[in-house]
Design a protein around this motif. Structure first.
Motif, PDB file in Angstrom:
ATOM      1  N   PHE A 103       0.580  -1.179  -0.141  1.00  0.00           N
ATOM      2  CA  PHE A 103       0.008   0.104  -0.083  1.00  0.00           C
ATOM      3  C   PHE A 103       0.932   1.559   0.061  1.00  0.00           C
ATOM      4  CE2 PHE A 103      -2.532   3.267   2.294  1.00  0.00           C
ATOM      5  CZ  PHE A 103      -3.490   3.271   1.687  1.00  0.00           C
ATOM      6  N   GLU A 104       2.049   1.412   0.871  1.00  0.00           N
ATOM      7  CA  GLU A 104       2.589   2.502   0.949  1.00  0.00           C
ATOM      8  C   GLU A 104       3.593   2.871  -0.510  1.00  0.00           C
ATOM      9  OE1 GLU A 104       5.129   1.597   4.274  1.00  0.00           O
ATOM     10  OE2 GLU A 104       3.920   2.222   5.842  1.00  0.00           O
ATOM     11  N   ALA A 105       3.641   1.465  -1.136  1.00  0.00           N
ATOM     12  CA  ALA A 105       4.457   1.634  -2.442  1.00  0.00           C
ATOM     13  C   ALA A 105       3.645   2.012  -3.452  1.00  0.00           C
ATOM     14  CB  ALA A 105       5.232   0.372  -2.559  1.00  0.00           C
ATOM     15  N   GLY A 106       2.216   1.822  -3.178  1.00  0.00           N
ATOM     16  CA  GLY A 106       1.142   2.443  -4.251  1.00  0.00           C
ATOM     17  C   GLY A 106       0.753   1.434  -5.210  1.00  0.00           C
ATOM     18  N   PHE A 107       0.974  -0.042  -4.658  1.00  0.00           N
ATOM     19  CA  PHE A 107       0.394  -1.080  -5.755  1.00  0.00           C
ATOM     20  C   PHE A 107      -1.082  -1.169  -5.484  1.00  0.00           C
ATOM     21  CE2 PHE A 107       5.116  -2.396  -5.169  1.00  0.00           C
ATOM     22  CZ  PHE A 107       5.294  -2.804  -6.163  1.00  0.00           C
ATOM     23  N   LEU A 108      -1.695  -1.257  -6.574  1.00  0.00           N
ATOM     24  CA  LEU A 108      -3.003  -1.628  -6.994  1.00  0.00           C
ATOM     25  C   LEU A 108      -2.985  -3.019  -7.481  1.00  0.00           C
ATOM     26  CD1 LEU A 108      -4.542   1.686  -7.901  1.00  0.00           C
ATOM     27  CD2 LEU A 108      -4.709   0.323  -5.551  1.00  0.00           C
ATOM     28  N   PHE A 109      -3.942  -4.099  -6.994  1.00  0.00           N
ATOM     29  CA  PHE A 109      -4.411  -5.476  -7.652  1.00  0.00           C
ATOM     30  C   PHE A 109      -5.694  -5.477  -8.111  1.00  0.00           C
ATOM     31  CE2 PHE A 109      -0.693  -5.674  -4.431  1.00  0.00           C
ATOM     32  CZ  PHE A 109       0.273  -5.754  -5.268  1.00  0.00           C
ATOM     33  N   PRO A 110      -6.328  -6.182  -9.096  1.00  0.00           N
ATOM     34  CA  PRO A 110      -7.574  -6.418  -9.209  1.00  0.00           C
ATOM     35  C   PRO A 110      -8.036  -7.578  -8.309  1.00  0.00           C
ATOM     36  CG  PRO A 110      -6.274  -7.394 -10.776  1.00  0.00           C
ATOM     37  CD  PRO A 110      -5.140  -6.747  -9.965  1.00  0.00           C
ATOM     38  N   GLY A 111      -7.107  -8.402  -7.790  1.00  0.00           N
ATOM     39  CA  GLY A 111      -7.614  -9.447  -6.772  1.00  0.00           C
ATOM     40  C   GLY A 111      -6.454 -10.168  -6.228  1.00  0.00           C
ATOM     41  N   VAL A 112      -6.483 -11.205  -5.420  1.00  0.00           N
ATOM     42  CA  VAL A 112      -5.770 -12.145  -5.032  1.00  0.00           C
ATOM     43  C   VAL A 112      -6.080 -13.640  -5.042  1.00  0.00           C
ATOM     44  CG1 VAL A 112      -6.579 -11.719  -2.711  1.00  0.00           C
ATOM     45  CG2 VAL A 112      -4.151 -12.543  -2.999  1.00  0.00           C
ATOM     46  N   THR A 113      -5.022 -14.553  -5.724  1.00  0.00           N
ATOM     47  CA  THR A 113      -5.427 -15.960  -5.894  1.00  0.00           C
ATOM     48  C   THR A 113      -4.508 -16.536  -4.922  1.00  0.00           C
ATOM     49  OG1 THR A 113      -6.270 -15.480  -8.055  1.00  0.00           O
ATOM     50  CG2 THR A 113      -5.393 -17.396  -7.526  1.00  0.00           C
ATOM     51  N   GLY A 114      -4.895 -17.409  -4.049  1.00  0.00           N
ATOM     52  CA  GLY A 114      -4.078 -18.241  -3.394  1.00  0.00           C
ATOM     53  C   GLY A 114      -4.999 -19.272  -2.581  1.00  0.00           C
ATOM     54  N   GLU A 115      -4.350 -20.080  -1.780  1.00  0.00           N
ATOM     55  CA  GLU A 115      -5.018 -21.124  -0.623  1.00  0.00           C
ATOM     56  C   GLU A 115      -5.943 -20.168   0.282  1.00  0.00           C
ATOM     57  OE1 GLU A 115      -3.982 -23.291   3.414  1.00  0.00           O
ATOM     58  OE2 GLU A 115      -2.607 -22.528   2.282  1.00  0.00           O
ATOM     59  N   LYS A 116      -7.042 -20.831   0.098  1.00  0.00           N
ATOM     60  CA  LYS A 116      -8.295 -20.033   0.743  1.00  0.00           C
ATOM     61  C   LYS A 116      -7.923 -19.100   1.992  1.00  0.00           C
ATOM     62  CE  LYS A 116     -13.153 -20.349   2.437  1.00  0.00           C
ATOM     63  NZ  LYS A 116     -14.211 -21.424   2.637  1.00  0.00           N
ATOM     64  N   ARG A 117      -7.685 -19.429   3.180  1.00  0.00           N
ATOM     65  CA  ARG A 117      -7.403 -18.807   4.273  1.00  0.00           C
ATOM     66  C   ARG A 117      -6.565 -17.735   4.157  1.00  0.00           C
ATOM     67  NH1 ARG A 117      -9.563 -16.289   8.067  1.00  0.00           N
ATOM     68  NH2 ARG A 117      -8.304 -15.942   9.859  1.00  0.00           N
ATOM     69  N   LEU A 118      -5.533 -18.151   3.411  1.00  0.00           N
ATOM     70  CA  LEU A 118      -4.165 -17.059   2.919  1.00  0.00           C
ATOM     71  C   LEU A 118      -4.860 -15.939   2.375  1.00  0.00           C
ATOM     72  CD1 LEU A 118      -1.170 -16.428   3.260  1.00  0.00           C
ATOM     73  CD2 LEU A 118      -0.724 -17.799   1.445  1.00  0.00           C
ATOM     74  N   ALA A 119      -5.562 -16.113   1.122  1.00  0.00           N
ATOM     75  CA  ALA A 119      -6.345 -15.136   0.420  1.00  0.00           C
ATOM     76  C   ALA A 119      -7.073 -14.295   0.926  1.00  0.00           C
ATOM     77  CB  ALA A 119      -6.896 -15.761  -0.826  1.00  0.00           C
ATOM     78  N   GLU A 120      -7.892 -14.989   1.989  1.00  0.00           N
ATOM     79  CA  GLU A 120      -8.714 -14.281   2.837  1.00  0.00           C
ATOM     80  C   GLU A 120      -8.098 -13.398   3.892  1.00  0.00           C
ATOM     81  OE1 GLU A 120     -12.727 -17.563   3.039  1.00  0.00           O
ATOM     82  OE2 GLU A 120     -11.130 -17.482   4.589  1.00  0.00           O
ATOM     83  N   LEU A 121      -7.085 -13.664   4.338  1.00  0.00           N
ATOM     84  CA  LEU A 121      -6.370 -12.812   5.375  1.00  0.00           C
ATOM     85  C   LEU A 121      -5.766 -11.591   4.729  1.00  0.00           C
ATOM     86  CD1 LEU A 121      -4.606 -15.408   7.400  1.00  0.00           C
ATOM     87  CD2 LEU A 121      -6.264 -13.951   8.232  1.00  0.00           C
TER      88      LEU A 121
END
Length: 247
Positions: A103-121
């Motif tokens: 966030f501090e570096a100004g990154f923006l992502f359309p979404g996150v993909t990964g193991e369910k709990r990890l992605a949810e966190l």
């Protein structure tokens, strides 16, 4: 690889590292993720593809976060796709740290993909940092094949798709996307059909000289490969063609 920063919080120390080359990145992540190769096939497979077929570095994000216990949080993104996230072991504070730095570096992502709990966190931390609401775009499962049981193979045979099959393959890819959250234009489906045929990764089940089903190999890892894009048009379903193709 560049060591971006080292931050302490209480007894916890975390290291955020960006990698300049895919080779350096793979050298770092593979010893961890190969412990469960099937589970981590997406990042392992994509990293291997990028190593073999480089893309514009400006479209690539390769980074890790390591805490003082040696737990590694792994990220990979090829623009404009989702951020991929993986870990063998992790702590919630490490995820918070990563989101803060992104966030501090100004990154923006359309979404996150990964193991369910990890992605949810990660998504929840991203919401706290940005105020952007999150939702589940797709839930998927990974099936690991350890033993091939005999089946009754359907009439027909499997062959590699050739350039003459491109119009049919493009049509089937378009129909396939109607069952997924990925919406592709006719032109995009045509491009993908040509790409897969050129890569020699797409196969057709053929009955009496007519293709009736398709299947694709993808994302080879060190010891395995993914079976994907399994599709049979409505009129040919229920005859075991897809099962035979996968088998």
């Amino acid at each position: 690889m560049d060591e971006d920063n080292r931050e302490k919080g209480g007894l916890s120390e975390m290291n955020f590292v960006f990698y300049k080359t895919v080779q350096e990145y793979r050298k770092k992540i593979e010893p961890i993720l190969l412990r469960d190769e099937a589970k981590h096939n997406v990042i392992l497979g994509v990293a291997k593809q990028l190593d073999q077929n480089p893309v514009d570095p400006q479209k690539l994000l390769l980074c890790t976060v390591e805490d003082d216990e040696g737990n590694l949080l792994i990220f990979l993104r090829t623009h404009p796709h989702n951020l991929l996230i993986a870990a063998d072991c992790y702590r919630e504070e490490t995820i918070s740290f990563a989101v803060k730095k992104f966030f501090e570096a100004g990154f923006l992502f359309p979404g996150v993909t990964g193991e369910k709990r990890l992605a949810e966190l990660f998504a929840e931390e991203w919401k706290q940092a940005t105020g952007i609401e999150n939702y589940i775009g797709m839930q998927q499962g990974i099936y690991k094949l350890t033993k091939l049981k005999p089946i009754t193979v359907s009439e027909g045979y499997l062959r590699q798709a050739v350039p003459e099959d491109q119009p049919l393959v493009a049509k089937w890819i378009k129909e396939f996307t109607e069952y997924t959250v990925e919406s592709l234009s006719v032109e995009e489906c045509q491009e993908k059909a040509s790409e897969y045929i050129e890569q020699q990764s797409l196969y057709l089940w053929v009955v009496q000289n007519q293709p009736v089903s398709m299947v694709k190999s993808a994302r080879a890892t060190n010891n395995g490969i993914v079976v994907t894009l399994v599709y049979t048009p409505d009129i040919e379903r229920g005859k075991g063609y897809a099962s035979s193709s996968v088998y």
